[in-house]
Every structure is written in C-alpha cells, then in structure tokens.
Design a protein around this motif. Structure first.
Motif, PDB file in Angstrom:
ATOM      1  N   HIS A   1       0.801  -1.220   0.000  1.00  0.00           N
ATOM      2  CA  HIS A   1       0.000   0.000   0.000  1.00  0.00           C
ATOM      3  C   HIS A   1       0.835   1.272   0.000  1.00  0.00           C
ATOM      4  CE1 HIS A   1      -3.889  -1.993   0.476  1.00  0.00           C
ATOM      5  NE2 HIS A   1      -3.260  -2.863   1.248  1.00  0.00           N
ATOM      6  N   LEU A   2       2.051   1.206   0.481  1.00  0.00           N
ATOM      7  CA  LEU A   2       2.875   2.405   0.562  1.00  0.00           C
ATOM      8  C   LEU A   2       3.361   2.852  -0.811  1.00  0.00           C
ATOM      9  CD1 LEU A   2       3.694   4.075   3.008  1.00  0.00           C
ATOM     10  CD2 LEU A   2       5.899   2.934   2.980  1.00  0.00           C
ATOM     11  N   GLY A   3       3.645   1.912  -1.684  1.00  0.00           N
ATOM     12  CA  GLY A   3       4.159   2.274  -2.996  1.00  0.00           C
ATOM     13  C   GLY A   3       3.083   2.469  -4.037  1.00  0.00           C
ATOM     14  N   ASN A   4       1.834   2.567  -3.582  1.00  0.00           N
ATOM     15  CA  ASN A   4       0.710   2.646  -4.508  1.00  0.00           C
ATOM     16  C   ASN A   4       0.469   4.084  -4.940  1.00  0.00           C
ATOM     17  OD1 ASN A   4      -1.689   2.489  -5.897  1.00  0.00           O
ATOM     18  ND2 ASN A   4      -2.720   1.206  -4.384  1.00  0.00           N
TER      19      ASN A   4
ATOM     20  N   ALA B   1      -1.679   5.124  -6.902  1.00  0.00           N
ATOM     21  CA  ALA B   1      -3.101   5.374  -7.110  1.00  0.00           C
ATOM     22  C   ALA B   1      -3.795   5.791  -5.818  1.00  0.00           C
ATOM     23  CB  ALA B   1      -3.771   4.122  -7.660  1.00  0.00           C
ATOM     24  N   ARG B   2      -2.999   6.116  -4.805  1.00  0.00           N
ATOM     25  CA  ARG B   2      -3.527   6.557  -3.519  1.00  0.00           C
ATOM     26  C   ARG B   2      -4.469   5.521  -2.914  1.00  0.00           C
ATOM     27  NH1 ARG B   2      -3.972   9.728  -7.106  1.00  0.00           N
ATOM     28  NH2 ARG B   2      -6.232   9.552  -7.209  1.00  0.00           N
ATOM     29  N   SER B   3      -3.888   4.457  -2.476  1.00  0.00           N
ATOM     30  CA  SER B   3      -4.634   3.383  -1.835  1.00  0.00           C
ATOM     31  C   SER B   3      -5.517   3.954  -0.727  1.00  0.00           C
ATOM     32  CB  SER B   3      -3.659   2.360  -1.239  1.00  0.00           C
ATOM     33  OG  SER B   3      -4.312   1.557  -0.284  1.00  0.00           O
ATOM     34  N   PRO B   4      -6.756   3.481  -0.585  1.00  0.00           N
ATOM     35  CA  PRO B   4      -7.608   3.959   0.507  1.00  0.00           C
ATOM     36  C   PRO B   4      -7.036   3.602   1.876  1.00  0.00           C
ATOM     37  CG  PRO B   4      -8.583   2.040  -0.566  1.00  0.00           C
ATOM     38  CD  PRO B   4      -7.442   2.493  -1.429  1.00  0.00           C
ATOM     39  N   ASP B   5      -6.090   2.677   1.899  1.00  0.00           N
ATOM     40  CA  ASP B   5      -5.470   2.279   3.166  1.00  0.00           C
ATOM     41  C   ASP B   5      -4.098   2.929   3.362  1.00  0.00           C
ATOM     42  OD1 ASP B   5      -7.624   0.585   3.834  1.00  0.00           O
ATOM     43  OD2 ASP B   5      -6.812  -0.987   2.559  1.00  0.00           O
ATOM     44  N   LEU B   6      -3.822   3.981   2.592  1.00  0.00           N
ATOM     45  CA  LEU B   6      -2.513   4.626   2.693  1.00  0.00           C
ATOM     46  C   LEU B   6      -2.246   5.168   4.093  1.00  0.00           C
ATOM     47  CD1 LEU B   6       0.084   5.674   1.338  1.00  0.00           C
ATOM     48  CD2 LEU B   6      -1.174   7.773   0.798  1.00  0.00           C
ATOM     49  N   ARG B   7      -3.266   5.694   4.750  1.00  0.00           N
ATOM     50  CA  ARG B   7      -3.054   6.273   6.081  1.00  0.00           C
ATOM     51  C   ARG B   7      -2.513   5.225   7.049  1.00  0.00           C
ATOM     52  NH1 ARG B   7      -8.176   9.339   8.224  1.00  0.00           N
ATOM     53  NH2 ARG B   7      -6.658  10.042   9.793  1.00  0.00           N
TER      54      ARG B   7
ATOM     55  N   ALA C   1      -0.984   2.462   6.180  1.00  0.00           N
ATOM     56  CA  ALA C   1       0.349   2.068   5.700  1.00  0.00           C
ATOM     57  C   ALA C   1       1.397   3.059   6.173  1.00  0.00           C
ATOM     58  CB  ALA C   1       0.355   1.966   4.179  1.00  0.00           C
ATOM     59  N   LEU C   2       1.085   4.347   6.130  1.00  0.00           N
ATOM     60  CA  LEU C   2       2.021   5.362   6.615  1.00  0.00           C
ATOM     61  C   LEU C   2       2.207   5.254   8.128  1.00  0.00           C
ATOM     62  CD1 LEU C   2       0.908   8.456   4.499  1.00  0.00           C
ATOM     63  CD2 LEU C   2       3.136   7.312   4.398  1.00  0.00           C
ATOM     64  N   ALA C   3       1.108   4.988   8.838  1.00  0.00           N
ATOM     65  CA  ALA C   3       1.194   4.859  10.296  1.00  0.00           C
ATOM     66  C   ALA C   3       2.078   3.696  10.709  1.00  0.00           C
ATOM     67  CB  ALA C   3      -0.207   4.691  10.887  1.00  0.00           C
ATOM     68  N   GLU C   4       2.133   2.667   9.861  1.00  0.00           N
ATOM     69  CA  GLU C   4       2.938   1.485  10.177  1.00  0.00           C
ATOM     70  C   GLU C   4       4.211   1.399   9.342  1.00  0.00           C
ATOM     71  OE1 GLU C   4       2.226   0.061  12.729  1.00  0.00           O
ATOM     72  OE2 GLU C   4       0.111   0.546  13.029  1.00  0.00           O
TER      73      GLU C   4
ATOM     74  N   LEU D   1      10.096   2.996  -1.793  1.00  0.00           N
ATOM     75  CA  LEU D   1       8.666   2.885  -2.061  1.00  0.00           C
ATOM     76  C   LEU D   1       8.040   4.255  -2.286  1.00  0.00           C
ATOM     77  CD1 LEU D   1       7.770   0.184   0.602  1.00  0.00           C
ATOM     78  CD2 LEU D   1       7.606  -0.102  -1.882  1.00  0.00           C
ATOM     79  N   MET D   2       8.391   5.212  -1.447  1.00  0.00           N
ATOM     80  CA  MET D   2       7.810   6.533  -1.583  1.00  0.00           C
ATOM     81  C   MET D   2       8.340   7.261  -2.818  1.00  0.00           C
ATOM     82  SD  MET D   2       5.570   6.798   0.770  1.00  0.00           S
ATOM     83  CE  MET D   2       5.191   8.557   0.754  1.00  0.00           C
ATOM     84  N   THR D   3       9.545   6.941  -3.226  1.00  0.00           N
ATOM     85  CA  THR D   3      10.082   7.529  -4.454  1.00  0.00           C
ATOM     86  C   THR D   3       9.315   7.014  -5.664  1.00  0.00           C
ATOM     87  OG1 THR D   3      12.291   7.782  -3.490  1.00  0.00           O
ATOM     88  CG2 THR D   3      12.145   7.784  -5.889  1.00  0.00           C
ATOM     89  N   THR D   4       8.990   5.728  -5.646  1.00  0.00           N
ATOM     90  CA  THR D   4       8.163   5.153  -6.716  1.00  0.00           C
ATOM     91  C   THR D   4       6.792   5.804  -6.727  1.00  0.00           C
ATOM     92  OG1 THR D   4       9.296   3.025  -6.637  1.00  0.00           O
ATOM     93  CG2 THR D   4       7.080   3.040  -7.568  1.00  0.00           C
ATOM     94  N   ARG D   5       6.227   5.942  -5.559  1.00  0.00           N
ATOM     95  CA  ARG D   5       4.911   6.576  -5.457  1.00  0.00           C
ATOM     96  C   ARG D   5       4.968   8.023  -5.939  1.00  0.00           C
ATOM     97  NH1 ARG D   5       1.399   9.307  -2.055  1.00  0.00           N
ATOM     98  NH2 ARG D   5      -0.733   8.510  -2.234  1.00  0.00           N
TER      99      ARG D   5
END
Length: 208
Positions: free
Chosen positions: A95-98, A100-106, A108-111, A123-127
């Motif tokens: 979910h972190l590298g998605n 398309a803004r995964s609805p579960d991104l929050r 994923a970021l928290a963890e 992952l965040m560079t890819t995103r």
C-alpha cells in the motif's frame, strides 16, 4: 492469496501492536484508542476480537497465556509469530508504494516504521513518480479544456483532483527530504530514552 494481501487495516494494526510486545486484546483496544488510531479505522470490541481470532486461526499470532486478576474476566495474551511480522511488512509495502492513492494509505504510513528506512524511501520515491505522472496528465487535460474554451463547470472534479494530487506530491517531497536527514528518527530502535519512556508510559496507561 498471500496472507498480507488478505489482511484488513485493523488486522495490520493488531499485528503491529504485537511487535511491541505480548498483549491481550483489551490492552490492545485501549492502546489503539489512547493513540487515537481509531480515527483511521473504526472498530467495535466485537470486530476487534473477531480480528484477533482470525489472526490466530491463520497462524499469524499465538496464545501465550491466560491471566485473571481479581474479579476481572480472563484475558488471553497473544504473541506475534514470524509469519505475522512478515505479513505486516508485506501489507505496508503493497500500500505504501501505490501511486493510485490506496484507501489504506493512512494505515500504511502509520505502520511504515516497521520497514527499514531505505525501503520506505524507495517505495515513496516510486509513489512520487506515479503521482507526478498523474498530475502531469491532469494538468494537460485542464490546459486542453482552457484552449477549447470549455466552461469550468464541466471540469470541477478534474480541477479538484489535480489540487489533491499536487498537495499529495508536495507532502511526499517533504517527507522524502525528512527521511534523508540523519536526525530524523526512524524505527523503534532509533528512539532515544525520553521518547522510548513516553512510548512505554502510554502502553502502561492502557494496561490499567
């Protein structure tokens, strides 16, 4: 289907909590609410216990003891299995590298701190690249609309989406800059004593 792909956001939170140490569900519920994690995932006591039971059934956590103090009901304590640790990491990666803004991104970021810093950067560079490409497409569409003198009322949604993606891109750039700084703490093991003590104090409060 891989176990990490089938996990719900609440299940990920349960597994991540058990990375901090063995706990019983009541403590986990209180700790999540103390940390206001329920602002990201809404749950009831019933859904929480159901999630714990499913994780045990799937072999991601295991029972390690049953305690009873005074008139309190019995509390079963659980521990994280290696498969559970791997499942958390896999879910966060997914979910972190998605872009398309995964609805579960929050969640994923928290963890995200459960992954190594270098992996999160990758992952965040890819995103970031995917967000940048999306923003370019949206802006090109808006420019076309302007050239064709189409009324703005027909592209309100596109205009909003471009603004949201631009804001997401700006935040992602800021986050990547902070991650690159050596003084930006990352992971539980990086925490100095004062931060670790505060972290433990919050957990102790949830045990009451």
């Amino acid at each position: 289907m891989a176990k990490d792909a089938a996990l719900t956001p609440l299940a990920v939170m349960v597994l991540a909590l058990l990375r901090e140490g063995d706990m019983h569900p009541y403590e986990m519920i209180r700790l999540l609410r103390h940390r206001r994690a329920d602002r990201m995932v809404t749950f009831t006591n019933g859904t929480f216990y159901h999630t714990v039971a499913r994780l045990e059934r799937d072999g991601l956590i295991a029972e390690v003891g049953v305690d009873r103090e005074g008139n309190r009901p019995e509390r079963t304590t659980y521990t994280l299995q290696d498969e559970g640790t791997e499942a958390v990491a896999g879910w966060v990666r997914m979910h972190l590298g998605n872009g398309a803004r995964s609805p579960d991104l929050r969640v994923a970021l928290a963890e995200a701190h459960n992954l190594e810093r270098a992996e999160v950067v990758a992952l965040m560079t890819t995103r970031r690249s995917e967000l940048s490409a999306e923003l370019e497409t949206l802006e090109a569409g808006l420019a076309y609309v302007e050239r064709m003198q189409i009324a703005d009322q027909f592209v309100v949604e596109v205009d909003r989406q471009a603004a949201l993606v631009a804001a997401d891109l700006a935040w992602t750039d800021s986050f990547l800059e902070r991650l690159a700084r050596p003084d930006f703490l990352w992971g539980i093991t990086d925490l100095p004593p004062r931060h670790r003590d505060a972290h433990l104090a919050l957990r102790k409060a949830a045990q009451q």
